[in-house]
Design an enzyme around this catalytic site. Sequence first.
Site, PDB file in Angstrom:
ATOM      1  N   HIS A   8      -4.367  -1.581   3.065  1.00 42.95           N
ATOM      2  CA  HIS A   8      -4.693  -1.062   1.653  1.00 42.95           C
ATOM      3  C   HIS A   8      -3.885  -2.135   0.621  1.00 42.95           C
ATOM      4  O   HIS A   8      -3.223  -1.481   0.032  1.00 42.95           O
ATOM      5  CB  HIS A   8      -4.328   0.293   1.581  1.00 42.95           C
ATOM      6  CG  HIS A   8      -4.810   0.780   0.239  1.00 42.95           C
ATOM      7  ND1 HIS A   8      -5.890   0.239  -0.653  1.00 42.95           N
ATOM      8  CD2 HIS A   8      -4.472   1.901  -0.486  1.00 42.95           C
ATOM      9  CE1 HIS A   8      -6.017   1.020  -1.672  1.00 42.95           C
ATOM     10  NE2 HIS A   8      -5.151   2.028  -1.623  1.00 42.95           N
TER      11      HIS A   8
ATOM     12  N   CYS B  24      -6.509   1.101  -8.222  1.00 45.26           N
ATOM     13  CA  CYS B  24      -6.846   0.861  -6.706  1.00 45.26           C
ATOM     14  C   CYS B  24      -8.255   0.534  -6.777  1.00 45.26           C
ATOM     15  O   CYS B  24      -8.941   0.057  -5.611  1.00 45.26           O
ATOM     16  CB  CYS B  24      -6.498   1.726  -5.744  1.00 45.26           C
ATOM     17  SG  CYS B  24      -4.807   2.272  -5.928  1.00 45.26           S
TER      18      CYS B  24
END
Lengths: 385, 385
Positions: free
Chosen positions: B332, B83
Amino acid sequence: MRDVSIVGIGQTAVGEHWDLSVRHLAGQAVLAAMEDVGIERVDSLYIGNMISGETAGQEHLGALVADFVGLRGIEAFRVEAACGSGAAALRVGYMAVASGLADLVMVAGVEKMTDAVGNSVTAALGAAADADYEMPHGLSFVSINALLMRRYMYEFDVKHDDFAELSINAHRNAVTNPNAMFHNRVTREQFVNARMIADPINLLDSSPVADGAAAVILCPSERASEYSDHPVRIRACTVGTDSLALHDRRDPLFLEAAYISSQKAYATVGIKAEDIDFFELHDAFTIMSALSLEAAGFARRGQATQLAKEGVIGLNGDLPISTMGGLKGRGHPVGATGMYQIVESALQVTGRAGPNQVPNARLGMAQNIGGSGATIITTILEAHS
Amino acid sequence: MRDVSIVGIGQTAVGEHWDLSVRHLAGQAVLAAMEDVGIERVDSLYIGNMISGETAGQEHLGALVADFVGLRGIEAFRVEAACGSGAAALRVGYMAVASGLADLVMVAGVEKMTDAVGNSVTAALGAAADADYEMPHGLSFVSINALLMRRYMYEFDVKHDDFAELSINAHRNAVTNPNAMFHNRVTREQFVNARMIADPINLLDSSPVADGAAAVILCPSERASEYSDHPVRIRACTVGTDSLALHDRRDPLFLEAAYISSQKAYATVGIKAEDIDFFELHDAFTIMSALSLEAAGFARRGQATQLAKEGVIGLNGDLPISTMGGLKGRGHPVGATGMYQIVESALQVTGRAGPNQVPNARLGMAQNIGGSGATIITTILEAHS
């Protein structure tokens, strides 16, 4: 901008390492490179890898490998450009040192292709091609290359047998490379009669699925002698791209990304193709060797197999290729291949290639290809004088 | 080494884009950034992405996106740190310009999380964690964070309710961000009663799965005024790492990679934490916000939720966080998140954040986290004076 040199190398033998996971493979190469230089710390680590996410469910190899080799905390991440991932990682390491942001940088390429626990390797390799417009038609990565080879044979009136020497040469050179996967010579007869994989590509046109890892340590050239008795300057490390899908290219039989990348590299160094002493090309398939030789300026269109037959590509020829076995003989652990090419080229230009030594090798060029030619990275290396 | 500035930005709205594939999302952000600057060409393109290989069978996004937006031929490849991929790509672009190897560089982060045709998103996200030592025990990426949150609550005697303001603040700020996924305010009551995901993490502790892409164009600071009326200097872009697996860390409740990365960034700029005007932290889960605030030096161990309750984190507080909605409210899209943080921070430091503007925002800090904290990249931005 700082000049950048290679001061250490490390590699694992290429093969089927059923007992090693991706971190172990990368770790072996990284630790070997640190031992080669005699250091225990680098500023950063860049990992070239293609399919660990698909086959092992493991992304995030930068931090993983840094931690595994005792370098927890340092800057680390992964670079990916399909089968060109290894040299793409080198490009990042090169920028890190050139910029002055880092002094000692580790670059490693790694791939674990046996023992896939997730997707099959064949499916994973397909991710190098266009997932929306190529793969849904039932293509595999081998069959994409088969399309190229068939078209090449048609356009240039070349027979399948004409590719034989490319495979024979690679296997001949692999015999004396202890890190190569194969140590068997290949005869013309074996090549002609090899099992068909995706017509017209047969088993001996194809590089093997393999596990492996290779690494180098970079530093500013002006400090290279502190770390190595045989440092190697990176004279150029350049990237060219093209469409992923074959059908989108201006001419599928001309590797435009190789042309762009090679021309950039030649211009950076101030040389022409004929100044190159050996060429570590990306012989994933024999057709790729032919297309690379042509796009990089070593053979005219349609003439690459003729070049091979004339003995030019042997260790004592005018343009040795696949000098340590190439992808065909050494093996092709995809994300690691670009770094194997760099390690082998570094050995050649410093006269340390043993029985595989190219006489008077001064300027070496390595070319790492992602996909069927969509990302091509050219690196020119030269020993310190 | 050259000073580097951001001269253009582009972003797509975060959400469920069922009609767009990964190339379309990236293309929208990249083209928007080029339009922002008024150019049609850059020297190179670096793409941050995590899971396209697993979910879409598509690796090799560098060349793919370059071709799709009309930049076929240029240097391009992908950077991955789970991420943290978005900011890792920024780090590469930063090095390219700092080194002098490129003058105009595009960096984009992209993730397509809806419409997975390969592995499930949950399985793909697990590749951020340790595939050999964490995932085989049945963990998911959410449950790894749940372990952290449970332990944090135990060690520091913090209740689940105490995390409420972190979620409420993010959602409050997302309301006025047109590119945010959510535009609904969240109440304390809603937070407390939200559906459980992985005890103690509930739905309102968690950032959503989303599609999105964000991009910036970089150039040498000395030439920034040629391209932009509101250029932003990258004062620092630093990387720290830790073990992937929680059980290997010295203290699972201290994000050592955030500490390393923040301290490097502060030292590069010559400031202390208290000089930062706002902090775009990586609030994938409320526990990550708390751990980030502590490791980066804004709160004492175990005190982050207290800080949030005191109103410090609001737009008019002493340390605004998640100013455009954060991962929780904006969404996200994992490999894109780091670049959304940069785009939003660039808007803040140039006074262009509209209703979300932090008063007198001069020095902004963004922190992008890979995995449960194994790779953490800190970027400090400042408008040209």
